[in-house]
Design a protein around this motif. Structure first.
Motif, PDB file in Angstrom:
ATOM      1  N   ARG A 248     -20.290   2.322 -15.900  1.00 44.25           N
ATOM      2  CA  ARG A 248     -21.291   1.896 -14.918  1.00 44.25           C
ATOM      3  C   ARG A 248     -21.083   0.438 -14.516  1.00 44.25           C
ATOM      4  N   ILE A 249     -20.725  -0.406 -15.482  1.00 41.80           N
ATOM      5  CA  ILE A 249     -20.469  -1.803 -15.152  1.00 41.80           C
ATOM      6  C   ILE A 249     -19.254  -1.919 -14.241  1.00 41.80           C
ATOM      7  N   ALA A 250     -18.214  -1.144 -14.534  1.00 39.60           N
ATOM      8  CA  ALA A 250     -17.030  -1.153 -13.664  1.00 39.60           C
ATOM      9  C   ALA A 250     -17.387  -0.697 -12.251  1.00 39.60           C
ATOM     10  N   MET A 289     -28.328  -4.526 -15.061  1.00 44.57           N
ATOM     11  CA  MET A 289     -29.227  -4.277 -16.194  1.00 44.57           C
ATOM     12  C   MET A 289     -30.424  -3.437 -15.779  1.00 44.57           C
ATOM     13  N   VAL A 290     -30.959  -3.672 -14.580  1.00 47.08           N
ATOM     14  CA  VAL A 290     -32.072  -2.853 -14.090  1.00 47.08           C
ATOM     15  C   VAL A 290     -31.622  -1.405 -13.927  1.00 47.08           C
ATOM     16  N   TYR A 354     -25.308  -7.660 -24.333  1.00 48.73           N
ATOM     17  CA  TYR A 354     -24.103  -8.486 -24.454  1.00 48.73           C
ATOM     18  C   TYR A 354     -23.039  -8.124 -23.415  1.00 48.73           C
ATOM     19  N   VAL A 355     -22.720  -6.840 -23.305  1.00 47.84           N
ATOM     20  CA  VAL A 355     -21.580  -6.428 -22.480  1.00 47.84           C
ATOM     21  C   VAL A 355     -21.816  -6.718 -21.005  1.00 47.84           C
ATOM     22  N   THR A 356     -22.999  -6.371 -20.502  1.00 45.53           N
ATOM     23  CA  THR A 356     -23.255  -6.536 -19.073  1.00 45.53           C
ATOM     24  C   THR A 356     -23.190  -7.992 -18.632  1.00 45.53           C
TER      25      THR A 356
END
Length: 414
Positions: A248-250, A289-290, A354-356
């Protein structure tokens, strides 16, 4: 006969109840064992390591004993120099000397080179350090490295000679102990963790606000749907749980970059002529994050809203109340437990992220968990990492206790 039969029946009922309780305990034992081994024990180890300071105490025990009565303002006695030579001579593992050097270097710049240089000299066969009287050991150490005459290095050794110390916890809150043992706040140009903690809470509060803002109308709409349609929509809400966070972050990196779909869409609408910076800043972190935490707000709200009888709102409207006023005064207060539960769940999850922030944020957008990982993997300072983790744990427990008190107050008022 009746009395005996009644007694036997009561005994059988008590035995059945006892067996039921024993069966319930037996079924919960695996879960309790799992929690103890994989949650409580690591948690206790974290808290212990936050106040444990073994590096200097293990490597320089004689030196710590000699410096126990030192005033820390005048040069130490020659016996302290002899103790340093004896302790460094007794260290057989170079790795232990490296741990000592790294610990002192975190206190005083140059501590690593001082300790390692002296250690190699003391361990050398032809160094002449063996079996020296105290006065000669002092002269030999100063000859080896003139920094042994400087007080800050001795003060760092004396201050860290105790195995148990609050220094890590104090540093996590931007405090420190002076060489004389007084607790003072670090200078403004050195203070960092209070700002980082404030940033963590600020970003978590913003994420929680937007999650609740988006989740409330969606949960209300889901609660008004027929059960079959609501179940289908809930599957779509839960769909992000089945996708890796990294994936999802990618995807957000692709969407938010300067040439990504979001900027192209804005430029196509004519909102902007140039790409809006949405990546590697706080905006991108909050958006991602949301998106990730939104289901944590929707589910508690939906469960509470589903339990609110819809005829309350219809009754208020039928009695002459405006629909909006009826919603605010009749329906909204009944959903406060869901708002509190969803907000608490999102906020507590956010402060540990942490990751986001690491992948989507800039240098000024990192939260406290980033520095826990930094001290664990890069600085290899487990004490400081555990102290920061303890701060996060304390914040979580405080928030949970506040939530419990508020919920109890609401129940008593209700």
């Amino acid at each position: 006969m009746m009395a005996g039969g009644t007694l036997d029946l009561a005994t059988q009922l008590r035995r059945a109840e006892r067996r039921r309780k024993q069966r319930a305990v037996a079924l919960t034992l695996p879960l309790l064992a799992f929690l103890v081994v994989f949650f409580l024990v690591p948690l206790a180890s974290l808290l212990v390591r936050a106040v444990e300071n073994p590096e200097v105490a293990d490597a320089l025990p004689r030196t710590g004993q000699v410096l126990a009565g030192w005033d820390r303002s005048s040069p130490p006695d020659a016996a302290a120099y002899a103790a340093v030579v004896a302790d460094l001579s007794a260290i057989e593992d170079t790795a232990q000397a490296g741990v000592l050097a790294r610990r002192l270097n975190s206190e005083v710049p140059g501590g690593r080179s001082l300790v390692m240089g002296t250690y190699r000299a003391v361990q050398s066969e032809d160094s002449g350090f063996k079996d020296l009287p105290a006065a000669q050991a002092k002269a030999k150490l100063i000859e080896q490295d003139a920094r042994w005459e400087e007080l800050p290095y001795w003060q760092a050794i004396a201050q860290n000679s105790s195995r148990w110390t609050p220094d890590y916890l104090l540093a996590a809150l931007d405090f420190k102990r002076t060489p004389q043992g007084d607790i003072v706040r670090v200078p403004a140009d050195e203070a960092a963790f209070s700002d980082i903690l404030g940033r963590t809470f600020q970003m978590s509060a913003v994420v929680t606000f937007f999650c609740l803002l988006l989740a409330y109308p969606l949960a209300y709409w889901l609660s008004t749907l027929p059960e079959r349609k609501a179940n289908v929509m809930l599957i779509l809400v839960l769909l992000p749980f089945w996708t890796s966070v990294l994936v999802r972050i990618a995807a957000w990196i692709v969407l938010l970059q300067n040439n990504g779909l979001v900027n192209r869409f804005f430029m196509w609408l004519g909102i902007t002529d140039t790409p809006i910076p949405l990546l590697f800043n706080r905006v991108g972190v909050i958006i991602a994050m949301v998106h990730i935490l939104l289901p944590f707000a929707i589910l508690p709200l939906y469960s509470v809203m589903k339990s609110v009888p819809p005829n309350y709102l219809r009754a208020a409207i039928s009695l002459g109340s405006a629909p909006f006023a009826a919603f605010v005064r009749v329906y909204l207060p009944q959903t406060y437990p869901g708002v509190a539960a969803g907000g608490l769940l999102v906020f507590i999850t956010s402060i540990g992220y942490y990751v986001t922030p690491a992948l989507l944020g800039g240098a000024g957008d990192q939260m406290l968990s980033y520095y826990v990982a930094q001290y664990t993997n890069v600085e290899v300072n487990w004490g400081m990492a555990c102290a920061l983790g303890g701060v996060l744990l304390t914040a979580t427990l405080v928030l949970y206790s506040i939530y419990r008190k508020v919920s109890k107050a609401e129940l008593s008022l209700g």
